[in-house]
Scaffold this active site. Sequence first.
Site, PDB file in Angstrom:
ATOM      1  N   GLU A 125       4.585  -5.054   7.052  1.00 13.18           N
ATOM      2  CA  GLU A 125       4.020  -4.203   7.925  1.00 13.18           C
ATOM      3  C   GLU A 125       4.290  -3.838   9.417  1.00 13.18           C
ATOM      4  O   GLU A 125       4.516  -2.668   9.744  1.00 13.18           O
ATOM      5  CB  GLU A 125       2.467  -4.639   7.883  1.00 13.18           C
ATOM      6  N   GLU A 153      -0.413  -9.365  -0.761  1.00 16.13           N
ATOM      7  CA  GLU A 153      -1.751  -9.733  -0.427  1.00 16.13           C
ATOM      8  C   GLU A 153      -2.477  -9.854  -1.521  1.00 16.13           C
ATOM      9  O   GLU A 153      -3.307 -10.659  -1.955  1.00 16.13           O
ATOM     10  CB  GLU A 153      -2.373  -8.844   0.508  1.00 16.13           C
ATOM     11  N   GLY A 182       0.669  -5.004   0.881  1.00 20.63           N
ATOM     12  CA  GLY A 182      -0.564  -5.126   0.164  1.00 20.63           C
ATOM     13  C   GLY A 182      -0.255  -5.835  -1.372  1.00 20.63           C
ATOM     14  O   GLY A 182      -0.985  -6.356  -1.863  1.00 20.63           O
ATOM     15  N   ALA A 229       0.897  -1.074  -0.234  1.00 24.12           N
ATOM     16  CA  ALA A 229      -0.106  -0.040  -0.089  1.00 24.12           C
ATOM     17  C   ALA A 229       1.036   1.173   0.215  1.00 24.12           C
ATOM     18  O   ALA A 229       2.118   1.153   0.366  1.00 24.12           O
ATOM     19  CB  ALA A 229      -0.790  -0.015   1.219  1.00 24.12           C
TER      20      ALA A 229
HETATM   21  N1  CAA Z   1       4.653   3.341  -0.726  1.00 24.85           N
HETATM   22  C1  CAA Z   1       5.120   4.347  -0.983  1.00 24.85           C
HETATM   23  N2  CAA Z   1       6.448   4.423  -1.755  1.00 24.85           N
HETATM   24  C2  CAA Z   1       7.073   3.293  -1.874  1.00 24.85           C
HETATM   25  C3  CAA Z   1       6.575   2.200  -1.420  1.00 24.85           C
HETATM   26  C4  CAA Z   1       5.249   2.059  -0.604  1.00 24.85           C
HETATM   27  N3  CAA Z   1       4.868   0.965  -0.343  1.00 24.85           N
HETATM   28  N4  CAA Z   1       7.415   1.385  -1.547  1.00 24.85           N
HETATM   29  C5  CAA Z   1       8.662   1.863  -2.307  1.00 24.85           C
HETATM   30  N5  CAA Z   1       8.253   3.198  -2.311  1.00 24.85           N
HETATM   31  C6  CAA Z   1       9.021   4.299  -3.137  1.00 24.85           C
HETATM   32  C7  CAA Z   1      10.156   4.731  -2.259  1.00 24.85           C
HETATM   33  O1  CAA Z   1       9.806   5.762  -1.311  1.00 24.85           O
HETATM   34  C8  CAA Z   1      11.192   5.660  -3.216  1.00 24.85           C
HETATM   35  O2  CAA Z   1      10.687   6.672  -3.814  1.00 24.85           O
HETATM   36  P1  CAA Z   1      11.738   7.801  -3.909  1.00 24.85           P
HETATM   37  O3  CAA Z   1      12.259   7.529  -4.977  1.00 24.85           O
HETATM   38  O4  CAA Z   1      10.721   8.963  -4.102  1.00 24.85           O
HETATM   39  O5  CAA Z   1      12.428   7.895  -2.701  1.00 24.85           O
HETATM   40  C9  CAA Z   1      10.747   4.326  -4.683  1.00 24.85           C
HETATM   41  O6  CAA Z   1       9.609   3.643  -4.273  1.00 24.85           O
HETATM   42  C10 CAA Z   1      11.912   3.074  -4.687  1.00 24.85           C
HETATM   43  O7  CAA Z   1      12.014   2.666  -3.503  1.00 24.85           O
HETATM   44  P2  CAA Z   1      13.409   2.433  -2.495  1.00 24.85           P
HETATM   45  O8  CAA Z   1      14.293   3.523  -2.918  1.00 24.85           O
HETATM   46  O9  CAA Z   1      12.899   2.228  -1.195  1.00 24.85           O
HETATM   47  O10 CAA Z   1      13.883   0.928  -3.455  1.00 24.85           O
HETATM   48  P3  CAA Z   1      14.827   0.001  -2.903  1.00 24.85           P
HETATM   49  O11 CAA Z   1      15.103  -1.146  -3.745  1.00 24.85           O
HETATM   50  O12 CAA Z   1      15.906   0.648  -1.945  1.00 24.85           O
HETATM   51  O13 CAA Z   1      13.856  -0.819  -1.713  1.00 24.85           O
HETATM   52  C11 CAA Z   1      11.662  -1.738  -0.791  1.00 24.85           C
HETATM   53  C12 CAA Z   1      12.913  -1.666  -2.179  1.00 24.85           C
HETATM   54  C13 CAA Z   1      12.519  -2.891  -0.129  1.00 24.85           C
HETATM   55  C14 CAA Z   1      10.750  -2.558  -1.589  1.00 24.85           C
HETATM   56  C15 CAA Z   1      11.451  -0.537  -0.060  1.00 24.85           C
HETATM   57  O14 CAA Z   1      11.046   0.267  -1.058  1.00 24.85           O
HETATM   58  C16 CAA Z   1      10.622  -0.718   0.866  1.00 24.85           C
HETATM   59  O15 CAA Z   1      10.688  -1.379   1.846  1.00 24.85           O
HETATM   60  N6  CAA Z   1       9.072  -0.458   0.540  1.00 24.85           N
HETATM   61  C17 CAA Z   1       8.347  -0.387   1.506  1.00 24.85           C
HETATM   62  C18 CAA Z   1       7.647  -2.007   1.607  1.00 24.85           C
HETATM   63  C19 CAA Z   1       6.330  -2.026   2.662  1.00 24.85           C
HETATM   64  O16 CAA Z   1       6.644  -1.772   3.811  1.00 24.85           O
HETATM   65  N7  CAA Z   1       5.222  -2.211   2.466  1.00 24.85           N
HETATM   66  C20 CAA Z   1       4.215  -2.475   3.224  1.00 24.85           C
HETATM   67  C21 CAA Z   1       3.178  -1.135   3.108  1.00 24.85           C
HETATM   68  S1  CAA Z   1       1.713  -1.421   3.994  1.00 24.85           S
HETATM   69  C22 CAA Z   1       0.764  -2.229   3.377  1.00 24.85           C
HETATM   70  O17 CAA Z   1       0.770  -2.693   2.458  1.00 24.85           O
HETATM   71  C23 CAA Z   1      -0.551  -2.333   4.270  1.00 24.85           C
HETATM   72  C24 CAA Z   1      -1.553  -3.326   3.653  1.00 24.85           C
HETATM   73  O18 CAA Z   1      -1.455  -4.304   4.230  1.00 24.85           O
HETATM   74  C25 CAA Z   1      -2.281  -3.054   2.719  1.00 24.85           C
END
Ligand code: CAA
Length: 257
Positions: free
Chosen positions: A131, A111, A108, A65
Amino acid sequence: MEYQHVLVERDGPVGLVTLNRPRVLNALSPALVAELSDALRGFDDDAEIGAVVLTGGPRVFAAGADIGDMADRSPVEQLQRDQTGRWAAIAAFSKPLIAAVNGYALGGGCELALMCDLIIAGDTARFGQPEINLGIIPGAGGTQRWPRTVGKYVAMEVTLGGAPLTAQRAHQLGLVNKVVPAEVTIGVARQVAAQLAEKAPVAVRLAKEAVNRALETPLSEGLAAERRSFYFLFATEDQKEGMRAFLEKRRAQFKGR
Ligand code: CAA
């Protein structure tokens, strides 16, 4: 509806939906989910489409998400937007939905893959529920679909620990149907979809419904519902055609009737 966050294509009886926010690793904003739901509804209503592939493209499935969108929300705002409740339209899709997963399928995104009927994973795929690292828990089915798929202990490992599983481990656990080189993931998923699209559509729909019901009902109820669908199918032209074709040693021509 004009789409900004998903790409929609069709190839004969196979629909293809590609999540398309590569700059944020296909983070699932409410607008993207609305477009995805709309695109799937369109394919569900389209009698020419027999199966659909859902992918995030060659590098990433979806990193979850949209955290930027959620960070400052209050519980009441979350409830009113019912962001994850709206995903029910995706889970309700009546035709085979095949996830083609390369790279991260997190939160998400994972999921979403688990809502699909089959998962074809590229060898780069990573499945996880991070999460917990954000101070929340999965909110689009993760705590329910993981244990139903791989059992309690792996589900606990994934949701409490937050570390993703490799494609190979996911395959060993039965979460993934096939692991293939990442460059062919989408092609393989399309082939699988094309094969499923050749089957009798009403039977496919009832088979999907029956298997999904197994995860929600006691055995006796599931068996009774299965029997009703089995008998019902003898009212279809496709059952007559399928059995006649077998007896006449020819290929069946199904019509979805
Ligand atoms: N939401 C918004 N932006 C996101 C994102 C997310 N879930 N995941 C990645 N991005 C964005 C980053 O902020 C980054 O943006 P900028 O270039 O503007 O800084 C861009 O995508 C590239 O990401 P990274 O630089 O972080 O890329 P990476 O290769 O170093 O890492 C990753 C990749 C490990 C997937 C890392 O991006 C990450 O940990 N992302 C978040 C994953 C996460 O926590 N997901 C759960 C979300 S909550 C949820 O999903 C609730 C539910 O159950 C519905």
